[in-house]
Design a protein around this motif. Structure first.
Motif, PDB file in Angstrom:
ATOM      1  N   ALA A  13      13.824 -11.971  -8.977  1.00 23.23           N
ATOM      2  CA  ALA A  13      13.957 -12.261  -7.553  1.00 23.23           C
ATOM      3  C   ALA A  13      14.914 -13.431  -7.411  1.00 23.23           C
ATOM      4  CB  ALA A  13      12.607 -12.600  -6.934  1.00 23.23           C
ATOM      5  N   MET A  14      15.768 -13.371  -6.381  1.00 23.52           N
ATOM      6  CA  MET A  14      16.832 -14.363  -6.251  1.00 23.52           C
ATOM      7  C   MET A  14      16.761 -15.053  -4.896  1.00 23.52           C
ATOM      8  SD  MET A  14      20.779 -13.745  -7.354  1.00 23.52           S
ATOM      9  CE  MET A  14      21.896 -15.107  -7.677  1.00 23.52           C
ATOM     10  N   VAL A  15      16.960 -16.378  -4.895  1.00 19.94           N
ATOM     11  CA  VAL A  15      17.046 -17.165  -3.668  1.00 19.94           C
ATOM     12  C   VAL A  15      18.483 -17.667  -3.562  1.00 19.94           C
ATOM     13  CG1 VAL A  15      16.201 -19.166  -2.399  1.00 19.94           C
ATOM     14  CG2 VAL A  15      14.634 -17.856  -3.843  1.00 19.94           C
ATOM     15  N   PHE A  16      19.146 -17.297  -2.468  1.00 21.48           N
ATOM     16  CA  PHE A  16      20.568 -17.594  -2.312  1.00 21.48           C
ATOM     17  C   PHE A  16      20.789 -18.902  -1.550  1.00 21.48           C
ATOM     18  CE2 PHE A  16      20.283 -12.998  -2.745  1.00 21.48           C
ATOM     19  CZ  PHE A  16      21.280 -12.718  -3.667  1.00 21.48           C
ATOM     20  N   GLN A  17      21.991 -19.435  -1.722  1.00 22.08           N
ATOM     21  CA  GLN A  17      22.405 -20.644  -1.019  1.00 22.08           C
ATOM     22  C   GLN A  17      22.401 -20.433   0.496  1.00 22.08           C
ATOM     23  OE1 GLN A  17      26.265 -21.928  -2.315  1.00 22.08           O
ATOM     24  NE2 GLN A  17      26.544 -23.361  -0.656  1.00 22.08           N
ATOM     25  N   SER A  18      22.754 -19.218   0.940  1.00 21.51           N
ATOM     26  CA  SER A  18      22.914 -18.930   2.365  1.00 21.51           C
ATOM     27  C   SER A  18      21.648 -18.384   3.023  1.00 21.51           C
ATOM     28  CB  SER A  18      24.050 -17.916   2.553  1.00 21.51           C
ATOM     29  OG  SER A  18      23.741 -16.713   1.847  1.00 21.51           O
ATOM     30  N   TYR A  19      20.523 -18.409   2.305  1.00 24.83           N
ATOM     31  CA  TYR A  19      19.217 -17.917   2.777  1.00 24.83           C
ATOM     32  C   TYR A  19      19.170 -16.395   2.838  1.00 24.83           C
ATOM     33  CZ  TYR A  19      19.493 -22.684   4.699  1.00 24.83           C
ATOM     34  OH  TYR A  19      19.702 -24.023   4.867  1.00 24.83           O
TER      35      TYR A  19
ATOM     36  N   TYR B 118      17.957 -21.971 -12.343  1.00 23.90           N
ATOM     37  CA  TYR B 118      18.369 -22.657 -11.119  1.00 23.90           C
ATOM     38  C   TYR B 118      19.786 -23.189 -11.303  1.00 23.90           C
ATOM     39  CZ  TYR B 118      17.497 -26.040  -7.219  1.00 23.90           C
ATOM     40  OH  TYR B 118      17.511 -26.770  -6.050  1.00 23.90           O
ATOM     41  N   VAL B 119      20.678 -22.827 -10.399  1.00 22.17           N
ATOM     42  CA  VAL B 119      22.062 -23.286 -10.462  1.00 22.17           C
ATOM     43  C   VAL B 119      22.272 -24.423  -9.471  1.00 22.17           C
ATOM     44  CG1 VAL B 119      24.431 -22.668  -9.820  1.00 22.17           C
ATOM     45  CG2 VAL B 119      23.117 -21.162 -11.292  1.00 22.17           C
ATOM     46  N   THR B 120      22.909 -25.494  -9.916  1.00 22.56           N
ATOM     47  CA  THR B 120      23.254 -26.593  -9.022  1.00 22.56           C
ATOM     48  C   THR B 120      24.447 -27.353  -9.589  1.00 22.56           C
ATOM     49  OG1 THR B 120      22.421 -28.570  -7.889  1.00 22.56           O
ATOM     50  CG2 THR B 120      21.662 -28.223 -10.132  1.00 22.56           C
ATOM     51  N   HIS B 121      25.154 -28.054  -8.702  1.00 27.34           N
ATOM     52  CA  HIS B 121      26.175 -28.998  -9.165  1.00 27.34           C
ATOM     53  C   HIS B 121      25.668 -30.424  -9.027  1.00 27.34           C
ATOM     54  CE1 HIS B 121      26.790 -28.748  -4.794  1.00 27.34           C
ATOM     55  NE2 HIS B 121      27.114 -30.022  -4.888  1.00 27.34           N
ATOM     56  N   ASP B 122      24.438 -30.565  -8.523  1.00 31.08           N
ATOM     57  CA  ASP B 122      23.829 -31.872  -8.282  1.00 31.08           C
ATOM     58  C   ASP B 122      23.027 -32.291  -9.508  1.00 31.08           C
ATOM     59  OD1 ASP B 122      22.203 -34.010  -7.500  1.00 31.08           O
ATOM     60  OD2 ASP B 122      21.986 -33.289  -5.449  1.00 31.08           O
ATOM     61  N   GLN B 123      23.513 -33.294 -10.234  1.00 26.23           N
ATOM     62  CA  GLN B 123      22.842 -33.682 -11.473  1.00 26.23           C
ATOM     63  C   GLN B 123      21.498 -34.363 -11.210  1.00 26.23           C
ATOM     64  OE1 GLN B 123      22.724 -37.151 -12.388  1.00 26.23           O
ATOM     65  NE2 GLN B 123      23.785 -37.726 -10.521  1.00 26.23           N
ATOM     66  N   VAL B 124      21.292 -34.922 -10.001  1.00 30.70           N
ATOM     67  CA  VAL B 124      19.987 -35.493  -9.676  1.00 30.70           C
ATOM     68  C   VAL B 124      18.941 -34.381  -9.586  1.00 30.70           C
ATOM     69  CG1 VAL B 124      18.652 -36.791  -7.979  1.00 30.70           C
ATOM     70  CG2 VAL B 124      21.008 -37.472  -8.491  1.00 30.70           C
ATOM     71  N   GLU B 125      19.296 -33.263  -8.957  1.00 29.38           N
ATOM     72  CA  GLU B 125      18.409 -32.096  -8.932  1.00 29.38           C
ATOM     73  C   GLU B 125      18.091 -31.647 -10.348  1.00 29.38           C
ATOM     74  OE1 GLU B 125      19.469 -28.665  -6.565  1.00 29.38           O
ATOM     75  OE2 GLU B 125      20.026 -29.933  -4.876  1.00 29.38           O
ATOM     76  N   ALA B 126      19.106 -31.605 -11.180  1.00 30.88           N
ATOM     77  CA  ALA B 126      18.908 -31.153 -12.557  1.00 30.88           C
ATOM     78  C   ALA B 126      17.929 -32.052 -13.301  1.00 30.88           C
ATOM     79  CB  ALA B 126      20.253 -31.112 -13.292  1.00 30.88           C
ATOM     80  N   MET B 127      18.098 -33.367 -13.174  1.00 29.62           N
ATOM     81  CA  MET B 127      17.244 -34.300 -13.899  1.00 29.62           C
ATOM     82  C   MET B 127      15.803 -34.250 -13.417  1.00 29.62           C
ATOM     83  SD  MET B 127      18.961 -35.906 -16.257  1.00 29.62           S
ATOM     84  CE  MET B 127      17.872 -37.285 -16.569  1.00 29.62           C
ATOM     85  N   THR B 128      15.593 -34.080 -12.110  1.00 30.79           N
ATOM     86  CA  THR B 128      14.248 -34.153 -11.561  1.00 30.79           C
ATOM     87  C   THR B 128      13.478 -32.851 -11.686  1.00 30.79           C
ATOM     88  OG1 THR B 128      15.154 -33.685  -9.359  1.00 30.79           O
ATOM     89  CG2 THR B 128      14.792 -35.990  -9.924  1.00 30.79           C
ATOM     90  N   LEU B 129      14.155 -31.717 -11.718  1.00 31.05           N
ATOM     91  CA  LEU B 129      13.461 -30.430 -11.695  1.00 31.05           C
ATOM     92  C   LEU B 129      13.294 -29.780 -13.065  1.00 31.05           C
ATOM     93  CD1 LEU B 129      15.067 -28.693  -8.554  1.00 31.05           C
ATOM     94  CD2 LEU B 129      12.722 -29.534  -8.778  1.00 31.05           C
ATOM     95  N   ALA B 130      14.250 -29.966 -13.948  1.00 27.90           N
ATOM     96  CA  ALA B 130      14.359 -29.111 -15.124  1.00 27.90           C
ATOM     97  C   ALA B 130      13.392 -29.449 -16.258  1.00 27.90           C
ATOM     98  CB  ALA B 130      15.788 -29.161 -15.662  1.00 27.90           C
TER      99      ALA B 130
ATOM    100  N   LEU C 212      15.481 -16.569  -9.780  1.00 26.97           N
ATOM    101  CA  LEU C 212      16.823 -17.128  -9.854  1.00 26.97           C
ATOM    102  C   LEU C 212      17.128 -17.861  -8.551  1.00 26.97           C
ATOM    103  CD1 LEU C 212      18.702 -14.011 -11.324  1.00 26.97           C
ATOM    104  CD2 LEU C 212      17.583 -15.864 -12.584  1.00 26.97           C
ATOM    105  N   PHE C 213      17.504 -19.139  -8.652  1.00 30.76           N
ATOM    106  CA  PHE C 213      17.848 -19.956  -7.485  1.00 30.76           C
ATOM    107  C   PHE C 213      19.322 -20.340  -7.591  1.00 30.76           C
ATOM    108  CE2 PHE C 213      13.316 -20.340  -7.716  1.00 30.76           C
ATOM    109  CZ  PHE C 213      12.863 -20.646  -6.434  1.00 30.76           C
ATOM    110  N   ASP C 214      20.140 -19.888  -6.631  1.00 35.38           N
ATOM    111  CA  ASP C 214      21.576 -20.181  -6.654  1.00 35.38           C
ATOM    112  C   ASP C 214      21.906 -21.255  -5.620  1.00 35.38           C
ATOM    113  OD1 ASP C 214      24.253 -20.203  -7.085  1.00 35.38           O
ATOM    114  OD2 ASP C 214      24.652 -18.185  -6.331  1.00 35.38           O
ATOM    115  N   GLU C 215      21.939 -22.515  -6.057  1.00 38.00           N
ATOM    116  CA  GLU C 215      22.213 -23.676  -5.198  1.00 38.00           C
ATOM    117  C   GLU C 215      21.450 -23.588  -3.875  1.00 38.00           C
ATOM    118  OE1 GLU C 215      25.948 -25.614  -5.288  1.00 38.00           O
ATOM    119  OE2 GLU C 215      26.842 -24.128  -6.602  1.00 38.00           O
ATOM    120  N   PRO C 216      20.128 -23.460  -3.924  1.00 35.60           N
ATOM    121  CA  PRO C 216      19.371 -23.197  -2.698  1.00 35.60           C
ATOM    122  C   PRO C 216      19.300 -24.367  -1.724  1.00 35.60           C
ATOM    123  CG  PRO C 216      17.871 -23.624  -4.515  1.00 35.60           C
ATOM    124  CD  PRO C 216      19.249 -23.563  -5.110  1.00 35.60           C
ATOM    125  N   LEU C 217      19.599 -25.576  -2.180  1.00 32.13           N
ATOM    126  CA  LEU C 217      19.428 -26.747  -1.315  1.00 32.13           C
ATOM    127  C   LEU C 217      20.744 -27.347  -0.832  1.00 32.13           C
ATOM    128  CD1 LEU C 217      16.591 -28.596  -3.282  1.00 32.13           C
ATOM    129  CD2 LEU C 217      16.412 -26.693  -1.658  1.00 32.13           C
TER     130      LEU C 217
END
Length: 373
Positions: A78-84, A189-201, A156-161
């Motif tokens: 199941a996938m969650v998109f950036q654009s909802y 989970y895909v992101t370019h935000d390294q703070v998201e990466a550090m806190t979630l992964a 799968l989360f593609d830059e959801p935030l």
């Protein structure tokens, strides 16, 4: 939940190779984050896992099954998109249950699933509204609810935030963390935000130019980066990189930083952290990596016990952030950032005594940018 394995995956678009021999393996229930700058290939890899983009070579396994050539519908993801990607004419209830309806799930089970995820995401009071009546954070919760109603093997989360404002992004990040802790789901989970990466992964894959530069826990990636790119990408403010020379210091080693107007700063390197790769660079230019928190304000009351090498420097900029204070100061021919306590009484132009924690410093090869020690 399922384990995910990616074996030597390559993807070409025409003559350009955008994924280059990518291999990743995570255990069931782990939270994997793909992080990197725009254009590094992370979304392409996500689409390959989802089956939205066929790979050129390599294999993808979910729960031990080779799904490389299966359609998205046959991968149980199941996938969650950036654009909802919500249906504007449907209510929240209908949006959440639509995927289940398409899979011929009986109505009582669909209704139970909607109530379950609505309660989980605290959107029960929104079930009869349409997307146009919702805020950005509420829409994102609905998009997550639609995915959670499925109970697939992998989410799968593609830059959801990325479309949310700063405060809402922090709030939703916390919600996703709680959700994973409660459900124990396998998430990519895909992101370019390294703070998201550090806190979630649980596990971070740092990508650049279609390759995995480093795969490891947030602590490993942050404290033991394999090269200057990973070191500079992870962390906010980013790591300071200081040009220096590696030389002998009695029976040990030291890193010498040339200072234009003052005596050179010589920082002894801890004997316990000497490596063979480092000794081969003796007498050669190196790059010293120091994170802002590797500096600390000198306290005369603690001088006898304090660790690190003492240095004196002038301060060019003071940036209070509330919880701490960021100082910009010259070091060699560069300007670096130091993070100190909020009560540090210093003004721009004043001199300050700081200790440098060389026990946590990192040394890089100046040419290859690979880590030496």
């Amino acid at each position: 939940m399922a384990a995910l394995e990616i074996h030597n995956v390559c993807k070409d678009f025409g003559s350009e190779r955008v994924l280059k021999d990518v291999s990743i393996s995570i255990d069931s229930g782990e939270f994997l984050i793909l992080v990197g700058p725009s254009g590094c290939g992370k979304s392409t890899l996500m689409n390959a896992i989802a089956g939205l983009e066929p790979v050129t070579s390599g294999n993808i396994y979910i729960d031990g099954d080779d799904v490389t050539w299966r359609t998205p519908a046959d991968r149980d993801i199941a996938m969650v998109f950036q654009s909802y990607a919500l249906y504007p004419s449907m209510t929240v209830r209908q949006n959440i249950s639509f995927g289940l309806e398409m899979r011929k799930v009986p109505k009582p089970e669909r209704e139970a699933a909607v109530e379950r995820v609505a309660d989980l995401l605290q959107i029960t009071h929104l079930l009869e509204r349409k997307p146009s009546q919702l805020s950005g954070g509420q829409r994102q919760r609905v998009a997550m609810g639609r995915a959670l109603a499925r109970e697939p093997k992998v989410y799968l989360f593609d830059e959801p935030l990325s479309n949310l404002d700063a405060k809402l992004r922090v709030d939703m990040r916390t919600e996703i963390k709680k959700l994973h802790q409660r459900l124990g789901t396998t998430i990519v989970y895909v992101t370019h935000d390294q703070v998201e990466a550090m806190t979630l992964a649980d596990c971070i894959a740092v990508m650049r130019d279609g390759q995995i530069l480093q795969l490891g826990s947030p602590d490993e990636v942050y404290n033991n980066p394999v090269d200057m790119f990973v070191a500079g990408f992870m962390g906010s403010p980013s790591m300071n990189f200081i040009s220096a020379m590696l030389e002998r210091d009695g029976d040990g080693y030291a890193v010498r930083i040339a200072t234009p107007d003052e005596e050179d700063l010589c920082l002894p390197w801890p004997a316990a952290r000497v490596t063979e790769a480092m000794t081969e660079q003796l007498g050669q230019p190196v790059v010293l990596g120091l994170r802002p928190e590797h500096f600390s304000e000198e306290d005369e009351r603690l001088t006898a016990q304090a660790e690190g090498t003492l240095m004196h420097t002038s301060v060019t900029v003071v940036e209070p952030t509330g919880a701490d204070m960021l100082l910009r100061l010259p070091l060699g021919d560069q300007e670096v950032t130091a993070r100190v306590g909020p009560k540090c009484a210093v003004s721009p132009g004043e001199r300050l005594a700081l200790r440098v924690d060389m026990a946590r410093a990192i040394l890089f090869n100046a040419e290859t940018e690979k880590r030496l020690a």
